[in-house]
Every structure is written in structure tokens, then in C-alpha cells.
Design a protein around this motif. Sequence first.
Motif, PDB file in Angstrom:
ATOM      1  N   MET A   1      -7.832  -2.381  -1.680  1.00 55.67           N
ATOM      2  CA  MET A   1      -8.152  -2.742  -3.059  1.00 55.67           C
ATOM      3  C   MET A   1      -8.708  -1.539  -3.831  1.00 55.67           C
ATOM      4  O   MET A   1      -8.515  -1.413  -5.046  1.00 55.67           O
ATOM      5  N   LYS A   2      -9.381  -0.644  -3.127  1.00 58.77           N
ATOM      6  CA  LYS A   2      -9.938   0.553  -3.761  1.00 58.77           C
ATOM      7  C   LYS A   2      -8.866   1.383  -4.469  1.00 58.77           C
ATOM      8  O   LYS A   2      -9.140   2.062  -5.465  1.00 58.77           O
ATOM      9  N   ARG A   3      -7.668   1.301  -3.966  1.00 57.29           N
ATOM     10  CA  ARG A   3      -6.580   2.097  -4.538  1.00 57.29           C
ATOM     11  C   ARG A   3      -6.192   1.630  -5.937  1.00 57.29           C
ATOM     12  O   ARG A   3      -5.751   2.430  -6.765  1.00 57.29           O
TER      13      ARG A   3
ATOM     14  N   VAL B   1     -12.440  -4.792   6.486  1.00 55.97           N
ATOM     15  CA  VAL B   1     -12.614  -3.408   6.025  1.00 55.97           C
ATOM     16  C   VAL B   1     -11.313  -2.846   5.450  1.00 55.97           C
ATOM     17  O   VAL B   1     -11.335  -2.075   4.487  1.00 55.97           O
ATOM     18  N   SER B   2     -10.181  -3.254   6.018  1.00 53.13           N
ATOM     19  CA  SER B   2      -8.885  -2.749   5.537  1.00 53.13           C
ATOM     20  C   SER B   2      -8.514  -3.357   4.191  1.00 53.13           C
ATOM     21  O   SER B   2      -7.967  -2.664   3.319  1.00 53.13           O
TER      22      SER B   2
ATOM     23  N   ARG C   1     -12.156  12.356   4.516  1.00 52.85           N
ATOM     24  CA  ARG C   1     -11.403  11.174   4.150  1.00 52.85           C
ATOM     25  C   ARG C   1     -10.647  11.416   2.844  1.00 52.85           C
ATOM     26  O   ARG C   1     -11.157  12.036   1.941  1.00 52.85           O
ATOM     27  N   ASP C   2      -9.450  10.897   2.796  1.00 53.38           N
ATOM     28  CA  ASP C   2      -8.694  10.930   1.566  1.00 53.38           C
ATOM     29  C   ASP C   2      -9.161   9.760   0.702  1.00 53.38           C
ATOM     30  O   ASP C   2      -8.707   8.630   0.856  1.00 53.38           O
ATOM     31  N   MET C   3     -10.076   9.994  -0.212  1.00 58.05           N
ATOM     32  CA  MET C   3     -10.682   8.924  -0.977  1.00 58.05           C
ATOM     33  C   MET C   3      -9.696   8.313  -1.985  1.00 58.05           C
ATOM     34  O   MET C   3      -9.968   7.277  -2.591  1.00 58.05           O
ATOM     35  N   GLU C   4      -8.546   8.939  -2.150  1.00 61.33           N
ATOM     36  CA  GLU C   4      -7.541   8.339  -3.007  1.00 61.33           C
ATOM     37  C   GLU C   4      -6.734   7.299  -2.236  1.00 61.33           C
ATOM     38  O   GLU C   4      -5.981   6.536  -2.809  1.00 61.33           O
ATOM     39  N   GLY C   5      -6.911   7.307  -0.924  1.00 61.05           N
ATOM     40  CA  GLY C   5      -6.249   6.298  -0.087  1.00 61.05           C
ATOM     41  C   GLY C   5      -4.748   6.492  -0.082  1.00 61.05           C
ATOM     42  O   GLY C   5      -4.023   5.537   0.118  1.00 61.05           O
TER      43      GLY C   5
ATOM     44  N   LYS D   1     -13.202   0.305 -10.270  1.00 63.87           N
ATOM     45  CA  LYS D   1     -14.644   0.052 -10.286  1.00 63.87           C
ATOM     46  C   LYS D   1     -15.150  -0.412  -8.920  1.00 63.87           C
ATOM     47  O   LYS D   1     -16.105  -1.172  -8.813  1.00 63.87           O
ATOM     48  N   LEU D   2     -14.506   0.079  -7.871  1.00 61.11           N
ATOM     49  CA  LEU D   2     -14.917  -0.219  -6.501  1.00 61.11           C
ATOM     50  C   LEU D   2     -15.339   1.079  -5.820  1.00 61.11           C
ATOM     51  O   LEU D   2     -14.561   2.026  -5.732  1.00 61.11           O
ATOM     52  N   HIS D   3     -16.572   1.115  -5.346  1.00 57.78           N
ATOM     53  CA  HIS D   3     -17.115   2.280  -4.628  1.00 57.78           C
ATOM     54  C   HIS D   3     -17.239   1.902  -3.156  1.00 57.78           C
ATOM     55  O   HIS D   3     -17.964   0.968  -2.812  1.00 57.78           O
ATOM     56  N   TYR D   4     -16.534   2.608  -2.286  1.00 57.88           N
ATOM     57  CA  TYR D   4     -16.484   2.290  -0.859  1.00 57.88           C
ATOM     58  C   TYR D   4     -17.376   3.272  -0.106  1.00 57.88           C
ATOM     59  O   TYR D   4     -17.170   4.479  -0.148  1.00 57.88           O
TER      60      TYR D   4
END
Length: 306
Positions: A183-185, A177-178, A302-306, A189-192
Motif C-alpha cells: 500500500m505504501k507504493r 506486513v506485506s 531498503r528501496d523505500m520506493e518499493g 501519506k503512509l510512513h513505514y
Amino acid sequence: MDRPTLFDFHGVSMIKQFTDSWEEVQNFKARPDDIVIVSYPKSGTTWTCYLMDLLFFGKTCPERLLSIPLQERVPFLEISRTSPTPEYLQKGTDLLDQLTTTPRLIKTHLPVQFLPKSFWEQNSTIIYVARNAKDTAVSYYHFCRMNYCMPEPADWSTFLQNYKEGKVSYGSWYDHVSGWWEMKRSYSKLHYMFYEDLSEDTGREMDQLCSFLGLSLSAEEKENILTRVKFDNMKTNKMTNFSTIHHMDQTVSPFMRKGKVGDWKNLFTVSQNEKFDEDCKQKLKNPTLQFRYDAEAASVARDMEG
């Protein structure tokens, strides 16, 4: 039939069913319009696959819903066979090459470092779904009990210890999960997504998913999909409940068991829960990645910007 045994595969615990076709997997030719649905095992994979299939093909190819099992509509990338019997040897990569639908919907449980490089090179879309560690552990335990193509789970206490140590197929939940969260950061084109959010308000999460994918639904289409993806409806649907898979003994435990947030409370002892919480504090270190363990808990910002 003999159950498989775990072995270390480039630092991750795996079984041969998911590594025997490794060369074909790593050389898989991705397309720009491919959509990869990723999760750690037992984290809402089937739910998300069905939702995605309905979003893209529920209206245009309704006959698929009644005649083709979900595992054939959304093939499992790394699986080396779809059945343990020799007559039905088919690799996930072969099933994907045979797909005639566009986009191709592709299921995988691979950790981020194992995803074939062509998906990154082609800028393919990735949907990741994560579930809290405790409910995942309980669901994974029951899944291993009923699926004879998985290693023997032994008793709950033994399985839980192995799970914490990453000694289960696909290795550490924490790393999985981590790794995808990080990688989302850097990969736009990754939706978590989170299983608990899907459970709390499926319509809201579907709206966000559609926004990410550039899809537009009518109110009627949305309501139809929401009805189809309800847990009880999926559990009784032979095209989604994996009842066509013969190496899964659903008299031991249903493939679709409960689908509840917080069911871990029915199996964890107080001591196991306390030790698990401590283990989680040590291994899940990114403060922006947070999980809910109770259905009644308020939504976590959640901070979606990570």
C-alpha cells in the motif's frame, strides 16, 4: 475467565473482541487530520503510540502524561470493550468520538484490507511499524500467556506452529506486513517504520517521522521525548505499561517484557529456527521488504520506493 476462541473472519483469524463492533468500525467517520498508527500485534505499537502522543501533545498538554493512560489517549479502533467486566463496556469507536485532541491518534492492528474506507477517502495519515517475524512471535506468545482476553497459546512449540500458519489473532504476520508495504507504493501519506531501526537509533527515526509529519522540534524537546520513550522508563510508567488493565496478569509476564532485538534466540531451538527461515522464504516474497533479526547486524539498505 473463559478465554476466547479464534474463528475465520473474511479470511483472517480473529476473535470476537475485535469484530463485535465491526459495523461501527467500518462506518467510522475519519477526518483528514486523523493519524492512524498501525502494526501487527507486538511489533512496537505502544512505543510508537507513545512517541506520537509526545510529539503532538507532550508540550501542549503535559498533564495528560501523568493522569490519562496511553490506551485512552490513543484509543484502539476495533476493540469492542476496554475491560472484560460488564461495568466497563466501551468500544474503541466510542472512545475516539469522545477525544477532544486534534489530531486524533488512532491505534489499530487491522490488516490493510480491513481499514475503514473513510480513512482512504479522507486522505488520513498512516504510520505503520513492523517488527521482524521471530521477535514478534516470541513477544506475541508471552502476551497471550498473560492476557486472558486472548486465546490460550498452549506451549511455545504449538504457538509457533499456529503463528506460522496465521492461526493467531489478526492472522498471518507475512500477509500483514506485506499488505501494508504494498500500500505504501500507492498511498503517499503512509510512513513505514521498522522496530529494529527505532531500537538502533530512536533519534534518527524520530527525525524522519517529524519530517514526514511536518513537525519541528527543538533540541531540548527532542531530548525530553527520547528520555521518556526509553524502554525502562516506559516499563515503570503506569500510564504506559498497561498495569491499569485488569485482565492482563503481569505476574505471568510483564506487558513490557524486554524490548530487545534478537531475543528470539532465547526461545527458538535450532530446528525451529531452520524451519522458520524456510517458511519465511516461501511466504515473504517481496525482495524490497527485508528485516533484521540481530541487533548487531548492519543496517539493511531498503528501496523505500518499493
